[in-house]
Design an enzyme around this catalytic site. Structure first.
Site, PDB file in Angstrom:
ATOM      1  N   ASP A   9      -0.581  -0.167  -4.681  1.00  0.00           N
ATOM      2  CA  ASP A   9       0.415  -1.224  -4.821  1.00  0.00           C
ATOM      3  C   ASP A   9       0.064  -2.104  -6.031  1.00  0.00           C
ATOM      4  OD1 ASP A   9       2.422  -3.230  -4.034  1.00  0.00           O
ATOM      5  OD2 ASP A   9       0.687  -4.412  -3.389  1.00  0.00           O
ATOM      6  N   ASP A  11       1.493  -5.889  -6.972  1.00  0.00           N
ATOM      7  CA  ASP A  11       1.313  -7.323  -6.733  1.00  0.00           C
ATOM      8  C   ASP A  11       0.474  -7.584  -5.480  1.00  0.00           C
ATOM      9  OD1 ASP A  11       3.138  -8.584  -8.852  1.00  0.00           O
ATOM     10  OD2 ASP A  11       4.447  -7.105  -7.909  1.00  0.00           O
ATOM     11  N   GLY A  44       7.225  -2.416  -5.229  1.00  0.00           N
ATOM     12  CA  GLY A  44       8.579  -2.847  -4.925  1.00  0.00           C
ATOM     13  C   GLY A  44       9.374  -3.134  -6.185  1.00  0.00           C
ATOM     14  N   LYS A 197       7.408   3.466   1.026  1.00  0.00           N
ATOM     15  CA  LYS A 197       6.376   3.974   0.118  1.00  0.00           C
ATOM     16  C   LYS A 197       5.661   5.190   0.707  1.00  0.00           C
ATOM     17  CE  LYS A 197       5.250  -0.386  -2.240  1.00  0.00           C
ATOM     18  NZ  LYS A 197       4.141  -1.304  -2.605  1.00  0.00           N
ATOM     19  N   ASP A 220      -1.335  -4.434   0.432  1.00  0.00           N
ATOM     20  CA  ASP A 220      -1.609  -5.754   1.022  1.00  0.00           C
ATOM     21  C   ASP A 220      -0.467  -6.348   1.834  1.00  0.00           C
ATOM     22  OD1 ASP A 220      -0.029  -6.326  -1.404  1.00  0.00           O
ATOM     23  OD2 ASP A 220      -0.549  -8.416  -1.003  1.00  0.00           O
ATOM     24  N   ASN A 223       5.392  -3.915   3.155  1.00  0.00           N
ATOM     25  CA  ASN A 223       6.006  -2.779   2.470  1.00  0.00           C
ATOM     26  C   ASN A 223       5.003  -1.695   2.096  1.00  0.00           C
ATOM     27  OD1 ASN A 223       4.955  -4.648   0.553  1.00  0.00           O
ATOM     28  ND2 ASN A 223       6.227  -3.805  -1.055  1.00  0.00           N
TER      29      ASN A 223
END
Length: 268
Positions: A9, A11, A44, A197, A220, A223
């Site tokens: 991921d 962010d 995302g 995901k 984290d 999502n």
């Protein structure tokens, strides 16, 4: 455990609070890539917001892939070409645009790497999303939207307390018809059914003939949950909420403490 693919991921995970890749994290990723491990950035964000980090990690290559919009699109990493996608249509847009107005929350949508909102008073969360992901933002009333448009995702963007209240007004049946998740305290995202995901990582892994036992996923937020569950080695960041940490096989340090580098160096 011989890891052959790592999905990461952006962010709150790969990036620190300044939205930078630290030298420690970059070096760990490059070492894993040199060792023959496939690196997939799974975000995302739209492709616009992912590409600078692909370039920074030398992943902007024809044999690399990335996942955008929480799994609704999989791209060739060198040029952004969409190789797999699962989109929403205009009728879906009309439904959620109207629902957002009834509930009283801000709403925007992504189509063809552009953000559109019908809110005359644009949410600063929508502006933040456009700025951070380098994605053009347009105000478009519903009657000016093209009916043949298709959308990678819808986003309800508002203050966390507003979203906490808004969720209670969602009709229960839409959870069977759409994939709905909280990607940040101020974002609720709506995607096509079964898009996440995890399913996107699975499609890439099957293409590369890599089994889940040889996959590590690092994230984290909610999502990221599906890909952490799919991989044999799901890694939660130290800054993740307990709901994410509780399902992870390993909890690393936070994104301010080079948590991605710690996980890669431990298992690769």
């Amino acid at each position: 455990m011989s890891i052959k693919l790592i999905a990461i991921d952006l962010d709150g995970t790969l990036l620190n609070k300044q939205r930078e890749i630290t030298p420690e994290v970059k070096n760990a990723v490059l070492r894993a890539k040199k060792a023959g491990v496939h690196i997939v950035l799974a975000s995302g964000r739209s492709f616009n917001g992912i590409y600078p980090y692909l370039k920074a990690l030398n992943l902007d290559l024809a044999d690399c892939f990335c996942i955008s919009n929480n799994g609704s699109q999989i791209h060739q990493a060198d040029n952004g070409e969409v190789i797999i996608e699962d989109l929403l249509d205009f009728e879906d847009y009309l439904y959620f645009e109207n629902l957002s107005r009834e509930i009283g929350v801000h709403f925007h949508v992504l189509s063809d790497n552009k953000i559109y909102t019908s809110n005359l008073h644009i949410s600063h969360f929508t502006c933040q999303e456009a700025f951070l992901s380098w994605t053009p933002l347009y105000y478009r009333p519903v009657n000016e939207m093209q009916r043949d448009m298709r959308f990678s995702k819808f986003m309800i963007a508002d203050a966390p307390t507003v979203l906490d209240s808004a969720i209670q007004y969602f009709p229960t049946n839409i959870y069977q018809q759409y994939s709905i998740l909280r990607s940040a305290p101020y974002f609720i995202e709506i995607l096509n059914t079964n898009v996440n995901k995890g399913s996107a990582v699975q499609k890439i892994a099957e293409h590369l003939k890599i089994t889940p036992e040889k996959i590590m996923c690092i994230g984290d937020q909610e999502n990221d949950l599906a890909m952490l569950k799919y991989a044999a080695l799901g890694v939660a960041m130290g800054n993740a909420p307990d709901s994410i940490k509780n399902i992870a096989k390993f909890v690393t340090l936070s994104n301010e403490e080079n948590g991605v580098a710690i996980a890669i160096n431990k298992f690769i």
